[in-house]
Design a protein around this motif. Structure first.
Motif, PDB file in Angstrom:
ATOM      1  N   ASN A 192       0.827  -1.220   0.000  1.00 23.50           N
ATOM      2  CA  ASN A 192       0.000   0.000   0.000  1.00 23.50           C
ATOM      3  C   ASN A 192       0.857   1.264   0.000  1.00 23.50           C
ATOM      4  OD1 ASN A 192      -2.346  -1.546   0.030  1.00 23.50           O
ATOM      5  ND2 ASN A 192      -2.540  -1.465   2.262  1.00 23.50           N
ATOM      6  N   GLY A 193       1.849   1.280  -0.869  1.00 26.35           N
ATOM      7  CA  GLY A 193       2.682   2.457  -1.039  1.00 26.35           C
ATOM      8  C   GLY A 193       3.765   2.634   0.002  1.00 26.35           C
ATOM      9  N   LYS A 194       3.911   1.705   0.945  1.00 27.75           N
ATOM     10  CA  LYS A 194       4.948   1.789   1.961  1.00 27.75           C
ATOM     11  C   LYS A 194       5.967   0.675   1.759  1.00 27.75           C
ATOM     12  CE  LYS A 194       2.034   3.872   5.540  1.00 27.75           C
ATOM     13  NZ  LYS A 194       1.538   3.734   6.947  1.00 27.75           N
ATOM     14  N   SER A 195       7.198   0.977   2.170  1.00 29.37           N
ATOM     15  CA  SER A 195       8.268   0.009   2.058  1.00 29.37           C
ATOM     16  C   SER A 195       8.499  -0.656   3.408  1.00 29.37           C
ATOM     17  CB  SER A 195       9.550   0.699   1.577  1.00 29.37           C
ATOM     18  OG  SER A 195      10.625  -0.215   1.537  1.00 29.37           O
ATOM     19  N   TYR A 196       8.515  -1.995   3.432  1.00 27.19           N
ATOM     20  CA  TYR A 196       8.744  -2.770   4.646  1.00 27.19           C
ATOM     21  C   TYR A 196       9.975  -3.645   4.472  1.00 27.19           C
ATOM     22  CZ  TYR A 196       4.117  -1.467   6.365  1.00 27.19           C
ATOM     23  OH  TYR A 196       3.025  -0.757   6.811  1.00 27.19           O
ATOM     24  N   SER A 197      10.669  -3.855   5.563  1.00 29.13           N
ATOM     25  CA  SER A 197      11.829  -4.745   5.573  1.00 29.13           C
ATOM     26  C   SER A 197      11.492  -6.003   6.354  1.00 29.13           C
ATOM     27  CB  SER A 197      13.045  -4.063   6.207  1.00 29.13           C
ATOM     28  OG  SER A 197      13.473  -2.969   5.421  1.00 29.13           O
ATOM     29  N   VAL A 198      11.844  -7.152   5.793  1.00 29.69           N
ATOM     30  CA  VAL A 198      11.666  -8.440   6.445  1.00 29.69           C
ATOM     31  C   VAL A 198      13.050  -8.955   6.807  1.00 29.69           C
ATOM     32  CG1 VAL A 198      10.819 -10.794   6.211  1.00 29.69           C
ATOM     33  CG2 VAL A 198       9.566  -8.911   5.135  1.00 29.69           C
ATOM     34  N   ILE A 199      13.333  -8.988   8.109  1.00 33.10           N
ATOM     35  CA  ILE A 199      14.649  -9.374   8.609  1.00 33.10           C
ATOM     36  C   ILE A 199      14.550 -10.773   9.207  1.00 33.10           C
ATOM     37  CG2 ILE A 199      16.536  -8.775  10.163  1.00 33.10           C
ATOM     38  CD1 ILE A 199      15.347  -5.916  10.232  1.00 33.10           C
ATOM     39  N   SER A 200      15.359 -11.687   8.752  1.00 31.94           N
ATOM     40  CA  SER A 200      15.396 -13.056   9.275  1.00 31.94           C
ATOM     41  C   SER A 200      16.690 -13.257  10.046  1.00 31.94           C
ATOM     42  CB  SER A 200      15.296 -14.078   8.145  1.00 31.94           C
ATOM     43  OG  SER A 200      14.073 -13.950   7.457  1.00 31.94           O
ATOM     44  N   LEU A 201      16.563 -13.697  11.298  1.00 27.98           N
ATOM     45  CA  LEU A 201      17.719 -13.917  12.167  1.00 27.98           C
ATOM     46  C   LEU A 201      17.758 -15.369  12.606  1.00 27.98           C
ATOM     47  CD1 LEU A 201      17.102 -10.956  14.632  1.00 27.98           C
ATOM     48  CD2 LEU A 201      18.593 -10.885  12.663  1.00 27.98           C
ATOM     49  N   GLU A 202      18.930 -15.999  12.535  1.00 26.65           N
ATOM     50  CA  GLU A 202      19.088 -17.314  13.140  1.00 26.65           C
ATOM     51  C   GLU A 202      19.536 -17.130  14.581  1.00 26.65           C
ATOM     52  OE1 GLU A 202      21.238 -21.661  12.462  1.00 26.65           O
ATOM     53  OE2 GLU A 202      21.511 -20.041  10.994  1.00 26.65           O
ATOM     54  N   MET A 203      18.785 -17.733  15.526  1.00 27.09           N
ATOM     55  CA  MET A 203      19.061 -17.568  16.952  1.00 27.09           C
ATOM     56  C   MET A 203      19.635 -18.864  17.504  1.00 27.09           C
ATOM     57  SD  MET A 203      18.199 -14.452  17.417  1.00 27.09           S
ATOM     58  CE  MET A 203      18.242 -14.327  19.201  1.00 27.09           C
ATOM     59  N   ASP A 204      20.909 -18.820  17.877  1.00 25.75           N
ATOM     60  CA  ASP A 204      21.580 -20.004  18.401  1.00 25.75           C
ATOM     61  C   ASP A 204      21.578 -20.058  19.923  1.00 25.75           C
ATOM     62  OD1 ASP A 204      22.278 -20.871  15.832  1.00 25.75           O
ATOM     63  OD2 ASP A 204      24.058 -19.574  15.819  1.00 25.75           O
ATOM     64  N   ASP A 205      21.134 -18.997  20.574  1.00 23.17           N
ATOM     65  CA  ASP A 205      21.233 -18.896  22.025  1.00 23.17           C
ATOM     66  C   ASP A 205      19.874 -19.139  22.663  1.00 23.17           C
ATOM     67  OD1 ASP A 205      22.049 -18.400  24.564  1.00 23.17           O
ATOM     68  OD2 ASP A 205      22.107 -16.206  24.356  1.00 23.17           O
ATOM     69  N   PRO A 206      19.646 -20.332  23.271  1.00 26.21           N
ATOM     70  CA  PRO A 206      18.348 -20.583  23.917  1.00 26.21           C
ATOM     71  C   PRO A 206      18.143 -19.647  25.104  1.00 26.21           C
ATOM     72  CG  PRO A 206      19.577 -22.630  23.589  1.00 26.21           C
ATOM     73  CD  PRO A 206      20.522 -21.504  23.344  1.00 26.21           C
ATOM     74  N   GLY A 207      16.873 -19.424  25.424  1.00 29.21           N
ATOM     75  CA  GLY A 207      16.538 -18.586  26.559  1.00 29.21           C
ATOM     76  C   GLY A 207      15.804 -17.334  26.148  1.00 29.21           C
ATOM     77  N   LEU A 208      15.698 -16.388  27.077  1.00 30.01           N
ATOM     78  CA  LEU A 208      14.897 -15.189  26.882  1.00 30.01           C
ATOM     79  C   LEU A 208      15.661 -14.147  26.076  1.00 30.01           C
ATOM     80  CD1 LEU A 208      12.336 -13.530  27.561  1.00 30.01           C
ATOM     81  CD2 LEU A 208      13.508 -12.776  29.642  1.00 30.01           C
ATOM     82  N   HIS A 209      14.950 -13.551  25.112  1.00 27.19           N
ATOM     83  CA  HIS A 209      15.499 -12.460  24.308  1.00 27.19           C
ATOM     84  C   HIS A 209      14.463 -11.344  24.226  1.00 27.19           C
ATOM     85  CE1 HIS A 209      18.964 -14.837  22.835  1.00 27.19           C
ATOM     86  NE2 HIS A 209      18.111 -15.858  22.916  1.00 27.19           N
ATOM     87  N   LYS A 210      14.948 -10.110  24.241  1.00 25.70           N
ATOM     88  CA  LYS A 210      14.083  -8.944  24.143  1.00 25.70           C
ATOM     89  C   LYS A 210      14.292  -8.278  22.795  1.00 25.70           C
ATOM     90  CE  LYS A 210      12.984  -6.424  27.591  1.00 25.70           C
ATOM     91  NZ  LYS A 210      11.674  -7.047  27.907  1.00 25.70           N
ATOM     92  N   VAL A 211      13.182  -8.010  22.120  1.00 28.28           N
ATOM     93  CA  VAL A 211      13.220  -7.346  20.821  1.00 28.28           C
ATOM     94  C   VAL A 211      12.330  -6.114  20.924  1.00 28.28           C
ATOM     95  CG1 VAL A 211      12.925  -7.616  18.333  1.00 28.28           C
ATOM     96  CG2 VAL A 211      13.432  -9.630  19.749  1.00 28.28           C
ATOM     97  N   ASN A 212      12.905  -4.934  20.643  1.00 30.61           N
ATOM     98  CA  ASN A 212      12.105  -3.717  20.748  1.00 30.61           C
ATOM     99  C   ASN A 212      12.568  -2.682  19.745  1.00 30.61           C
ATOM    100  OD1 ASN A 212      14.510  -2.875  21.848  1.00 30.61           O
ATOM    101  ND2 ASN A 212      13.687  -2.329  23.849  1.00 30.61           N
ATOM    102  N   SER A 213      11.794  -1.606  19.679  1.00 31.39           N
ATOM    103  CA  SER A 213      12.114  -0.483  18.810  1.00 31.39           C
ATOM    104  C   SER A 213      12.478   0.705  19.689  1.00 31.39           C
ATOM    105  CB  SER A 213      10.935  -0.134  17.908  1.00 31.39           C
ATOM    106  OG  SER A 213      11.150   1.104  17.246  1.00 31.39           O
TER     107      SER A 213
END
Length: 774
Positions: free
Chosen positions: A726-747
């Motif tokens: 809809n006229g906007k550009s989006y980025s799709v980021i794929s990360l491989e996570m090798d470290d089990p446990g809790l991770h925080k993802v924020n902006s």
């Protein structure tokens, strides 16, 4: 004994509730901790242990002793000669004043922390609390109590039993270190009342007067005291039934997990139910009425609304074989999601989201109708708190302390529901802090998982997605759990081709209505060798909905005999009011292509996929498409739709690499921060390794503001795609996570983005949205 324990006699510890201070009591044992006898002290007594050296070697005595005598003996050693010439030297006396503190002392170690539970262990006693013997169970065992009736007399037996013989085990934390507190909540009156006087209880609990006779080796003490209302064991399994008095039968049989929890037996017909005023679980900082009378937003919404019109169900002609009309109550009510009072975390994300304090869960079977090997709740909490799980099937409770960050709670895998029958197989979860809850189910390895939606996200209308059955043994399913009594449920069935399902002797086909009424916490599952995608679920009260397949292969193979492994699919489905109109379906690592489904929640829904337009004519109509070359897909519609991504089953180097079903969050459901626990599943063999991924979908201008554990995406093994919507550009980021446990993802800028987690090994797969707004 340690100086701190030896000095305990100088402190005033309020443990004389009911039966008083509990001490080990034995003569001539090789170590204090090997004593299996117990006694209860009088007010002026403490626990003691003494070391005796004689010609027979070193032995230990323990029990209760007056404080003054114990203090004197603690300061000196004494040599005594008995009448038969035996010389004994009392080389050490240690005194202490906490429950079972004399399990150590005089330089000897205490009860180890790594062990099975400590349980009462007695055979044929009149009253369960008369037991004065303890036993130590294996780590695979739990405490058990049985009440038998013979010739009208009740006889109790206590001890250990293997945990697999109990269909539910509820955990009690901090047992041996918290026995003084345990007194306050579990000591029960077991003798007839005589003349009484009352004293003031320090705990703020309901009290009633009773008398108690306490006996030990030093003296006999009679004490009049105020007894507290008893909280029953937290883990209760009740079997058997009442018979005539002249027969011998088991009137009550219960299991519980925790030290000395098997002190009392509560029959099912007398057990406190969730609606009663008396608590049947102990959770220190959550008021009992919170556990059993949840003042959730759902309940408040329906209780505070004006009287509603009863849902109407009219039997149609034989062509529909079900309900022709189904009306959700509307008079005086408003949509559920509009009445929520957002929590602080929800306010930051501009509306209610998938963090919450109350959840209603259900679980499906796995391949060939088997239960999972393990069901784990992954609970992420922003602060320390408490969690209480009620399991209505067994009237059992699991109460635990939450720590800030990652918490993992195991559930009995036999809670999975059966096909086309009403059961009490839900799990009701309450917390006193806002948490994120993910479910992971293991069979051999990590087999499926889903995001659990809190009750403030539940509603009265859903559309579902499944996948076709690939053989004759593993059906597709739709599971519903009710939070309130008198919940009228209707399925408007969408079945493949001429497929049918049978319920109570009737055949139901595509377009038919199947209706049923559920009580509070009841579950019901429709299942069949078909595809239920597009089936509409409506109810008179909010419900939770789970759908998927017990095991399937995507796409359905021409020859199922060539398939070596199939995948369990399960997702908790967002309600129709929470669905959106704009979607980006991301690429999946380890897959060259994937399927995705677009399912309409309203008639005449116009959908644009890339440059192609289509119209979904009916409510529940859907379209299945395939994305080739691993490209992400953009979708927009003029009315809310459900979008589900399905990873294909692939032939790998070793075996069949199974797929996954993932609810795709809409752009409208994105949040600005997430907590995700990366699993560390067991391996099938040395060749297997789970590869776990995170996918971030964000406005391209916000890419540099996204942080994973405080780091930018390019600090990880990652790649990026650009997608236009809809006229906007989006980025799709794929990360491989090798470290089990809790991770925080924020902006860091507070911008909204989508987050999905998924993973594959050579024969299993899973995936789900980490969070979403509702």
């Amino acid at each position: 004994m340690k100086d701190v324990i030896g000095a305990c006699i100088f402190f005033s510890i309020a443990v004389t509730q009911g039966l008083g201070l509990m001490c080990l009591q034995c003569v001539n044992v090789i170590q204090p901790r090997h004593c299996h006898g117990i006694t209860y002290c009088a007010d002026n007594e403490v626990c003691y242990v003494e070391k005796i050296i004689s010609t027979d070697g070193i032995r230990y005595n323990s029990g209760c002793r007056e404080k003054g005598i114990c203090k004197v003996q603690n300061s000196s050693s004494t040599t005594l000669t008995s009448g038969d010439g035996l010389i004994q030297t009392y080389a050490c006396t240690d005194c202490c004043q906490s429950d079972l503190c004399n399990s150590e002392g005089c330089g000897e170690p205490g009860i180890p922390s790594t062990r099975g539970p400590m349980c009462f262990g007695c055979s044929q006693i009149r009253n369960a609390t008369d037991c004065r013997t303890i036993t130590y169970c294996r780590q695979t065992e739990v405490c058990h109590i049985t009440e038998e009736v013979e010739f009208g007399d009740k006889v109790y037996s206590t001890g250990c039993v293997h945990s697999q013989l109990c269909s539910s085990v509820a955990s009690r934390q901090n047992a041996i270190s918290d026995l003084s507190l345990w007194h306050t909540f579990t000591r029960a009156s077991t003798v007839a009342s005589t003349s009484m006087s009352t004293t003031t209880s320090q705990a703020q609990t309901t009290t009633f007067p009773t008398s108690s006779r306490k006996t030990h080796t030093h003296a006999t003490h009679t004490k009049h005291t105020t007894k507290q209302a008893v909280t029953p064991p937290m883990g209760v399994v009740v079997v058997g039934r009442r018979l005539a008095l002249h027969k011998r039968y088991v009137d009550c049989s219960q299991c519980c997990h925790g030290d000395l929890c098997n002190y009392e037996c509560h029959r099912l017909d007398k057990a406190t139910t969730p609606s009663s005023s008396k608590s049947t679980a102990y959770l220190p900082t959550i008021h009992p009425t919170q556990i059993f009378h949840p003042s959730s937003s759902i309940q408040n919404t329906w209780q505070q609304s004006s009287p509603t019109t009863q849902a109407t169900m009219q039997q149609s002609s034989s062509t529909t074989q079900g309900i022709s009309n189904f009306t959700i109550p509307t008079a005086g009510t408003v949509p559920l999601t509009s009445t929520i009072s957002p929590t602080s975390s929800q306010t930051q994300n501009n509306g209610p989201d998938s963090t919450g304090q109350e959840f209603l869960l259900a679980f499906s079977k796995h391949e060939n109708g088997n239960d999972a090997d393990n069901i784990s709740l992954l609970v992420t909490s922003p602060e320390n708190g408490h969690i209480s799980l009620y399991i209505p099937e067994n009237n059992a409770y699991i109460n635990k302390t939450l720590t800030k960050g990652e918490n993992i709670i195991g559930l009995d895998p036999h809670l999975t529901v059966d096909n086309l029958q009403k059961e009490n197989k839900s799990v009701h979860v309450l917390t006193d802090v806002n948490v994120t809850l993910h479910v992971q189910e293991y069979r051999n390895v990590f087999d499926t998982g889903f995001l659990a939606l809190p009750t403030h996200c539940l509603s009265t209308k859903y559309i579902v997605s499944t996948e076709p059955a690939f053989d004759g043994a593993n059906p597709a399913y739709v599971t519903v759990a009710a939070l309130k009594d008198n919940t009228i449920l209707s399925f408007k069935l969408k079945l493949s081709g001429n497929d049918t399902i049978e319920f109570k002797g009737r055949q139901y086909g595509d377009g038919d209505f199947l209706n049923i009424s559920l009580g509070r916490y009841e579950t019901f599952q429709i299942a069949g060798l078909t595809d239920f995608t597009g089936t509409i679920v409506q109810s008179s009260n909010p419900v939770s909905v789970l759908s998927g397949n017990t095991a399937t292969v995507v796409p359905k193979p021409v020859d199922p005999s060539n398939i070596f492994d199939a995948q369990t699919l399960s997702q908790m489905i967002p309600s129709v009011p929470s669905l959106g109109k704009q979607f980006i379906v991301p690429k999946l690592q380890d897959r060259h292509s994937f399927y995705y489904k677009i399912i309409a929640s309203s008639p005449n829904t116009h959908v644009t996929v890339g440059n192609r337009d289509t119209t979904l004519q009916n409510e529940g109509s859907f379209q299945t498409l395939e994305s080739f070359n691993g490209r992400s897909v953009n979708i927009s519609s003029d009315k809310p739709v459900l979008v589900v991504q399905v990873a294909k089953t692939m032939q790998s180097h070793y075996d069949t690499a199974s797929g996954a079903m993932i609810v795709t969050p809409s752009v409208e459901q994105y949040r600005s921060d997430y907590d995700v626990i990366i699993p560390d599943p067991p391996k099938r063999n040395l060749q297997t390794k789970y590869r776990t991924y995170l996918t971030i979908i964000t406005n391209s201008s916000e890419v540099d503001n996204i942080n994973i554990d405080g780091k930018k995406y390019d600090a990880f093994n990652s790649n990026l795609q650009t997608v236009h919507l809809n006229g906007k550009s989006y980025s799709v980021i794929s990360l491989e996570m090798d470290d089990p446990g809790l991770h925080k993802v924020n902006s860091s800028s507070g911008s909204k983005f989508g987050l999905i987690t998924y993973g594959f090994d050579y024969a299993q797969g899973y995936g789900y949205p980490v969070g979403l707004k509702c």
